[in-house]
Design an enzyme around this catalytic site. Sequence first.
Site, PDB file in Angstrom:
ATOM      1  N   SER A 168     -10.908  12.803  13.643  1.00 32.66           N
ATOM      2  CA  SER A 168     -10.278  11.502  13.862  1.00 32.66           C
ATOM      3  C   SER A 168     -11.222  10.563  14.602  1.00 32.66           C
ATOM      4  O   SER A 168     -11.612  10.822  15.742  1.00 32.66           O
ATOM      5  CB  SER A 168      -8.989  11.674  14.672  1.00 32.66           C
ATOM      6  OG  SER A 168      -8.563  10.415  15.157  1.00 32.66           O
ATOM      7  N   ASP A 320      -7.961   6.712   4.285  1.00 29.08           N
ATOM      8  CA  ASP A 320      -6.950   5.690   3.982  1.00 29.08           C
ATOM      9  C   ASP A 320      -6.843   5.405   2.486  1.00 29.08           C
ATOM     10  O   ASP A 320      -6.006   4.596   2.066  1.00 29.08           O
ATOM     11  CB  ASP A 320      -7.283   4.392   4.729  1.00 29.08           C
ATOM     12  CG  ASP A 320      -7.137   4.569   6.230  1.00 29.08           C
ATOM     13  OD1 ASP A 320      -6.334   5.404   6.662  1.00 29.08           O
ATOM     14  OD2 ASP A 320      -7.857   3.857   6.981  1.00 29.08           O
ATOM     15  N   LYS A 347       0.244   9.309   9.138  1.00 27.71           N
ATOM     16  CA  LYS A 347      -0.258   7.926   9.071  1.00 27.71           C
ATOM     17  C   LYS A 347       0.922   6.962   9.235  1.00 27.71           C
ATOM     18  O   LYS A 347       1.953   7.344   9.776  1.00 27.71           O
ATOM     19  CB  LYS A 347      -1.007   7.715   7.753  1.00 27.71           C
ATOM     20  CG  LYS A 347      -2.307   8.517   7.674  1.00 27.71           C
ATOM     21  CD  LYS A 347      -3.320   8.010   8.690  1.00 27.71           C
ATOM     22  CE  LYS A 347      -4.604   8.815   8.670  1.00 27.71           C
ATOM     23  NZ  LYS A 347      -5.482   8.454   9.787  1.00 27.71           N
ATOM     24  N   ARG A 397      -0.338   0.420   2.774  1.00 27.27           N
ATOM     25  CA  ARG A 397      -1.158   0.993   1.694  1.00 27.27           C
ATOM     26  C   ARG A 397      -0.300   1.593   0.575  1.00 27.27           C
ATOM     27  O   ARG A 397      -0.719   1.635  -0.569  1.00 27.27           O
ATOM     28  CB  ARG A 397      -2.134   2.017   2.260  1.00 27.27           C
ATOM     29  CG  ARG A 397      -3.091   1.401   3.295  1.00 27.27           C
ATOM     30  CD  ARG A 397      -4.333   2.217   3.509  1.00 27.27           C
ATOM     31  NE  ARG A 397      -4.952   1.877   4.785  1.00 27.27           N
ATOM     32  CZ  ARG A 397      -5.713   0.804   5.009  1.00 27.27           C
ATOM     33  NH1 ARG A 397      -5.963  -0.050   4.041  1.00 27.27           N
ATOM     34  NH2 ARG A 397      -6.236   0.570   6.204  1.00 27.27           N
TER      35      ARG A 397
HETATM   36  C1  S3P Z   1      -9.352   4.364  11.953  1.00 24.23           C
HETATM   37  C2  S3P Z   1      -9.428   5.720  11.783  1.00 24.23           C
HETATM   38  C3  S3P Z   1      -8.561   6.465  10.852  1.00 24.23           C
HETATM   39  C4  S3P Z   1      -7.876   5.547   9.836  1.00 24.23           C
HETATM   40  C5  S3P Z   1      -7.357   4.293  10.453  1.00 24.23           C
HETATM   41  C6  S3P Z   1      -8.446   3.522  11.154  1.00 24.23           C
HETATM   42  C7  S3P Z   1     -10.237   3.726  12.941  1.00 24.23           C
HETATM   43  O1  S3P Z   1      -7.557   7.125  11.591  1.00 24.23           O
HETATM   44  O2  S3P Z   1      -6.848   6.229   9.167  1.00 24.23           O
HETATM   45  O3  S3P Z   1      -6.761   3.453   9.468  1.00 24.23           O
HETATM   46  O4  S3P Z   1     -10.382   2.491  12.908  1.00 24.23           O
HETATM   47  O5  S3P Z   1     -10.799   4.451  13.768  1.00 24.23           O
HETATM   48  P1  S3P Z   1      -7.861   8.570  12.258  1.00 24.23           P
HETATM   49  O6  S3P Z   1      -9.013   8.411  13.137  1.00 24.23           O
HETATM   50  O7  S3P Z   1      -6.635   8.936  13.031  1.00 24.23           O
HETATM   51  O8  S3P Z   1      -8.089   9.495  11.089  1.00 24.23           O
END
Ligand code: S3P
Length: 449
Positions: A168, A320, A347, A397
């Site tokens: 993440s 995403d 999500k 989305r």
């Molecule tokens: C993001 C990281 C992702 C993504 C989100 C934006 C970011 O989430 O799904 O839309 O800007 O760091 P995760 O880090 O929880 O996977």
Amino acid sequence: MQPLIAYPAGSLSGDCRVPGDKSVSHRAVLIGALAIGETTVRGLLEGEDVLRTLAAIRALGARAERTADGAWHIRGVGIGGLGEPEDVLDMGNSGTAARLLLGVLAGHPITCFMTGDHSLRSRPMNRVADPLRRTGAEIATRSGGRLPLMITGAADPVPITYRPPVASAQVKSAVLLAGLNAAGETTVIERSATRDHTERMLRHFGADFRIAEVEDGTAITVTGQPELTASAIDVPADISSAAFPLVAALLTEGSRVTFPGIGMNPGRTGLLQTLHEMGAAIEQTNARQAGGEPVADLVVRHGALKGVEVPAERAPSMIDEYPILAVAAAAATGRTVMRGLAELRVKESDRLAAIAGGLAACGVDVEAGEDYLVVDGRGGRPAGGNARAVASHYDHRIAMSFLVLGTAAEKPVLVDDGRAIATSFPGFLPLMRSLGADIRSAEAEGTAP
Ligand code: S3P
């Protein structure tokens, strides 16, 4: 509710200017608020999610103004300089806004209360609260680590080394942002790489970073208490937003659409790799750098796609994009298998369930497991013509993906609610229409559910 209906379209064509990258926009606002001096941000995404981050940094004492030319000017207060807000910080629908801001707040000795909308209040916050507590912050959440929560940051935060249990970028970023106000080195060890926008932007502002391969992954180390110098940021166009018109162009015969200035951070381009393996014709031209991020123009033409296996290791670089990839898979010939999708369950909605439910309603063969998705495409336009509206679960989305499905289907597709689209892609509907899509308000049509 704002029900929408997408009618099958002929070819799409034109120049598609998608708004600024959401991940980069949040970081420009947050890091600008921690820098000394005035940061100028061009191309900032003015979607609801980023407006929440802007409202939060204002409530914490930074200044942010938009000038007539569309640029945002952020006057930062320096690391450790944020002040206690008078009211609850409401992060709306945005997990990125909530989790990154918690990282920033962990290094400030102030007490803040944070909440969000119905969706955000159901999402897990312990993934950031656990490591941030180790830096000395006190965090009290609702049961199950949910918002609303209260945080009192540490006056003297402790630099930590942390191995996130999930891949993440939000968790990595929260820990690194907390480390900015710690005396010493804060390290995150990642087993699989996630988007590195935080690292790139902090470097751009003058922070010192070290990246090293270690036994159990990649160690990303920031030296605390740097002087962040206000800077100029050009936000690239969001590849995660471009994905929707891009797949629409791939799936509709005769289409040719160009996408200028798309962010090509390697932590974000998994969808392009997958579509390439499916046989898509996507040309990249004019590769360049903007504000520390790689950028290119894309030219996309219609072409037949075939089903593929998408490996679990690729998930972080296209996390995403699975809803729209599933739509592409529905029009491909053969089976597409997507693995390693457990994170989709947490999500903006349970995206695995939302994708499976929507595809089934549109006559597509789909199977969802706990962390995988199998779509059997029939090579050509999916059926569409759903009698019951696709449930978008207030997830931007999901709503956009099924409007693309309708654009490329045999029969129209009805989506229950398009309001969440404004969180990340204001202007999606007029932009799609300008390319030749036919998406209408179902209420005006008299076809609302
Ligand atoms: C993001 C990281 C992702 C993504 C989100 C934006 C970011 O989430 O799904 O839309 O800007 O760091 P995760 O880090 O929880 O996977």
